[in-house]
Design a protein around this motif. Structure first.
Motif, PDB file in Angstrom:
ATOM      1  N   GLN A   1       2.249   1.829  -3.444  1.00  0.00           N
ATOM      2  CA  GLN A   1       1.196   2.332  -4.312  1.00  0.00           C
ATOM      3  C   GLN A   1       0.900   3.801  -4.036  1.00  0.00           C
ATOM      4  O   GLN A   1       0.723   4.606  -4.959  1.00  0.00           O
ATOM      5  CB  GLN A   1      -0.068   1.491  -4.132  1.00  0.00           C
ATOM      6  CG  GLN A   1      -1.209   1.886  -5.053  1.00  0.00           C
ATOM      7  CD  GLN A   1      -2.431   1.010  -4.848  1.00  0.00           C
ATOM      8  OE1 GLN A   1      -2.432   0.113  -3.997  1.00  0.00           O
ATOM      9  NE2 GLN A   1      -3.468   1.255  -5.624  1.00  0.00           N
ATOM     10  N   THR A   2       0.878   4.176  -2.752  1.00  0.00           N
ATOM     11  CA  THR A   2       0.644   5.578  -2.383  1.00  0.00           C
ATOM     12  C   THR A   2       1.789   6.463  -2.865  1.00  0.00           C
ATOM     13  O   THR A   2       1.557   7.576  -3.359  1.00  0.00           O
ATOM     14  CB  THR A   2       0.488   5.696  -0.858  1.00  0.00           C
ATOM     15  OG1 THR A   2      -0.612   4.880  -0.431  1.00  0.00           O
ATOM     16  CG2 THR A   2       0.245   7.136  -0.441  1.00  0.00           C
TER      17      THR A   2
ATOM     18  N   ALA B   1       3.085  10.632  -9.081  1.00  0.00           N
ATOM     19  CA  ALA B   1       2.394  10.907 -10.339  1.00  0.00           C
ATOM     20  C   ALA B   1       1.605  12.207 -10.279  1.00  0.00           C
ATOM     21  O   ALA B   1       1.511  12.936 -11.282  1.00  0.00           O
ATOM     22  CB  ALA B   1       1.460   9.733 -10.686  1.00  0.00           C
ATOM     23  N   ASP B   2       1.051  12.511  -9.132  1.00  0.00           N
ATOM     24  CA  ASP B   2       0.295  13.755  -8.968  1.00  0.00           C
ATOM     25  C   ASP B   2       1.186  14.981  -8.803  1.00  0.00           C
ATOM     26  O   ASP B   2       0.691  16.111  -8.819  1.00  0.00           O
ATOM     27  CB  ASP B   2      -0.640  13.651  -7.753  1.00  0.00           C
ATOM     28  CG  ASP B   2      -1.722  12.595  -7.967  1.00  0.00           C
ATOM     29  OD1 ASP B   2      -1.980  12.240  -9.130  1.00  0.00           O
ATOM     30  OD2 ASP B   2      -2.296  12.133  -6.957  1.00  0.00           O
TER      31      ASP B   2
ATOM     32  N   THR C   1       0.714   7.553   3.761  1.00  0.00           N
ATOM     33  CA  THR C   1       1.344   8.814   3.361  1.00  0.00           C
ATOM     34  C   THR C   1       2.393   9.250   4.384  1.00  0.00           C
ATOM     35  O   THR C   1       3.447   9.795   4.016  1.00  0.00           O
ATOM     36  CB  THR C   1       0.281   9.908   3.195  1.00  0.00           C
ATOM     37  OG1 THR C   1      -0.704   9.467   2.247  1.00  0.00           O
ATOM     38  CG2 THR C   1       0.904  11.209   2.707  1.00  0.00           C
TER      39      THR C   1
ATOM     40  N   TRP D   1       3.739   5.968  -5.399  1.00  0.00           N
ATOM     41  CA  TRP D   1       3.618   6.107  -6.855  1.00  0.00           C
ATOM     42  C   TRP D   1       2.545   7.126  -7.219  1.00  0.00           C
ATOM     43  O   TRP D   1       2.732   7.958  -8.112  1.00  0.00           O
ATOM     44  CB  TRP D   1       3.300   4.746  -7.476  1.00  0.00           C
ATOM     45  CG  TRP D   1       3.135   4.792  -8.954  1.00  0.00           C
ATOM     46  CD1 TRP D   1       1.967   4.941  -9.663  1.00  0.00           C
ATOM     47  CD2 TRP D   1       4.175   4.702  -9.933  1.00  0.00           C
ATOM     48  NE1 TRP D   1       2.204   4.938 -11.004  1.00  0.00           N
ATOM     49  CE2 TRP D   1       3.555   4.799 -11.211  1.00  0.00           C
ATOM     50  CE3 TRP D   1       5.553   4.544  -9.869  1.00  0.00           C
ATOM     51  CZ2 TRP D   1       4.283   4.740 -12.393  1.00  0.00           C
ATOM     52  CZ3 TRP D   1       6.279   4.495 -11.050  1.00  0.00           C
ATOM     53  CH2 TRP D   1       5.644   4.591 -12.283  1.00  0.00           C
ATOM     54  N   GLN D   2       1.411   7.077  -6.500  1.00  0.00           N
ATOM     55  CA  GLN D   2       0.333   8.002  -6.790  1.00  0.00           C
ATOM     56  C   GLN D   2       0.719   9.439  -6.455  1.00  0.00           C
ATOM     57  O   GLN D   2       0.441  10.371  -7.212  1.00  0.00           O
ATOM     58  CB  GLN D   2      -0.921   7.593  -6.002  1.00  0.00           C
ATOM     59  CG  GLN D   2      -2.162   8.409  -6.324  1.00  0.00           C
ATOM     60  CD  GLN D   2      -2.597   8.240  -7.769  1.00  0.00           C
ATOM     61  OE1 GLN D   2      -2.602   7.125  -8.297  1.00  0.00           O
ATOM     62  NE2 GLN D   2      -2.945   9.351  -8.429  1.00  0.00           N
ATOM     63  N   LEU D   3       1.380   9.631  -5.298  1.00  0.00           N
ATOM     64  CA  LEU D   3       1.821  10.974  -4.923  1.00  0.00           C
ATOM     65  C   LEU D   3       2.851  11.521  -5.901  1.00  0.00           C
ATOM     66  O   LEU D   3       2.859  12.721  -6.216  1.00  0.00           O
ATOM     67  CB  LEU D   3       2.397  10.945  -3.506  1.00  0.00           C
ATOM     68  CG  LEU D   3       1.407  10.713  -2.359  1.00  0.00           C
ATOM     69  CD1 LEU D   3       2.151  10.526  -1.042  1.00  0.00           C
ATOM     70  CD2 LEU D   3       0.424  11.881  -2.248  1.00  0.00           C
TER      71      LEU D   3
ATOM     72  N   THR E   1       0.826  -1.207   0.000  1.00  0.00           N
ATOM     73  CA  THR E   1       0.000   0.000   0.000  1.00  0.00           C
ATOM     74  C   THR E   1       0.857   1.253   0.000  1.00  0.00           C
ATOM     75  O   THR E   1       0.547   2.249  -0.676  1.00  0.00           O
ATOM     76  CB  THR E   1      -0.923   0.003   1.227  1.00  0.00           C
ATOM     77  OG1 THR E   1      -1.717  -1.196   1.225  1.00  0.00           O
ATOM     78  CG2 THR E   1      -1.837   1.212   1.224  1.00  0.00           C
TER      79      THR E   1
END
Length: 292
Positions: free
Chosen positions: A85-86, A92-93, A261, A88-90, A82
């Protein structure tokens, strides 16, 4: 005929050693043990780097297993999957990159201020007795103060903008560099200084060829310590009063109980600290190559 050799050429070779070395090099199939036979030049096994990663990988695997089986609640601590994944998302944003860049700039500026002050005061106190009498007592008194305890005063004096954050980082950086640099200067062999004077070297030449090389090893130790304190001070400063940076991201995640996070932010802090320490260690190896 005389067998006396010139001192510049050294003593004559030992016949036993020479014969043995010749036979060893001439014998086919005989393995020689050199610095590159099974170990690197540093004497370490090439497998040691991999062995050092075994325990971290095992800990992460057990952590993932505990999360997958429900032993470790996700609300208490997110699983490694998790967290990745977080992250990677942060990234990417653009949130993670922006926060990291802000924290890195803040740490670099605070470190530059503290290092400049610490090294300057160390040189003055280390080279001149009057400088030591004027500076060292005050520095010894201030270094015993827990600089994190000064945060309320910094906020009252400077507000909640960037200034108290930079002051906190600079204060944490200053003292390790000062103490180690002074110790390095004072630890220089006086015979080296006397030899430099007998060679009629100027003050600048003595500083360059004797003082700086003599104090550099200890000063680099202080540099590594100061970098660690700088990142620690940054974490504290950003989690107390900041509207941007990694600390701000962690504070927001704490309010919404987003442990993934929070761990991402802490991991970035750790990676930045390891990266800066590795850079200093590389520079240390290059600067102190003369020590062999």
């Amino acid at each position: 005929m005389s067998t006396t050799r010139s001192p510049a050429l050294g003593p004559p070779p030992d016949p036993v050693t020479t014969t043995a070395d010749t036979a060893r090099s001439a014998a086919p199939g005989v393995a020689t043990t050199g610095p590159t036979s099974r170990k690197t030049r540093s004497g370490r096994s090439p497998w040691r780097f991999l062995r050092r990663w075994v325990s971290p990988v095992v800990v992460v695997a057990l952590w993932q297993l505990a999360s997958s089986t429900g032993v470790l609640d996700e609300r208490t601590l997110a699983s490694p999957a998790t967290i990745l994944q977080t992250a990677w998302q942060l990234a990417a944003d653009g949130v993670l990159g922006s926060a990291t860049l802000t924290s890195l700039q803040r740490a670099a500026l605070g470190f530059a201020i503290g290092a400049t002050i610490g090294v300057t005061l160390a040189v003055v106190a280390g080279l001149w007795r009057i400088g030591e009498d004027a500076i060292d007592p005050l520095m010894q008194m201030l270094r015993t103060l827990p600089h994190f305890g000064l945060i309320p005063l910094f906020i009252l004096w400077m507000g909640v903008n960037e200034t108290p954050k930079l002051a906190l980082i600079a204060m944490g950086v200053c003292f390790p560099l000062y103490l180690n640099t002074v110790a390095g200067i004072r630890g220089i062999d006086t015979r080296m200084l006397e030899a430099a004077r007998s060679m009629n070297l100027s003050w600048g030449q003595r500083l360059r060829h004797v003082v700086v090389p003599g104090a550099l090893p200890q000063a680099l130790v202080g540099l590594r310590q100061s970098l660690g304190v700088a990142w620690l001070s940054l974490i504290v400063a950003e989690t107390i009063a900041a509207d941007n940076g990694l600390g701000h991201m962690i504070n927001l995640a704490r309010e919404f109980q987003q442990t993934d996070t929070i761990v991402v932010g802490l991991a970035v802090y750790s990676l930045l600290g390891l990266a800066t320490d590795a850079i200093v260690r590389y520079l240390e190896g290059r600067a102190l190559a003369w020590r062999g």
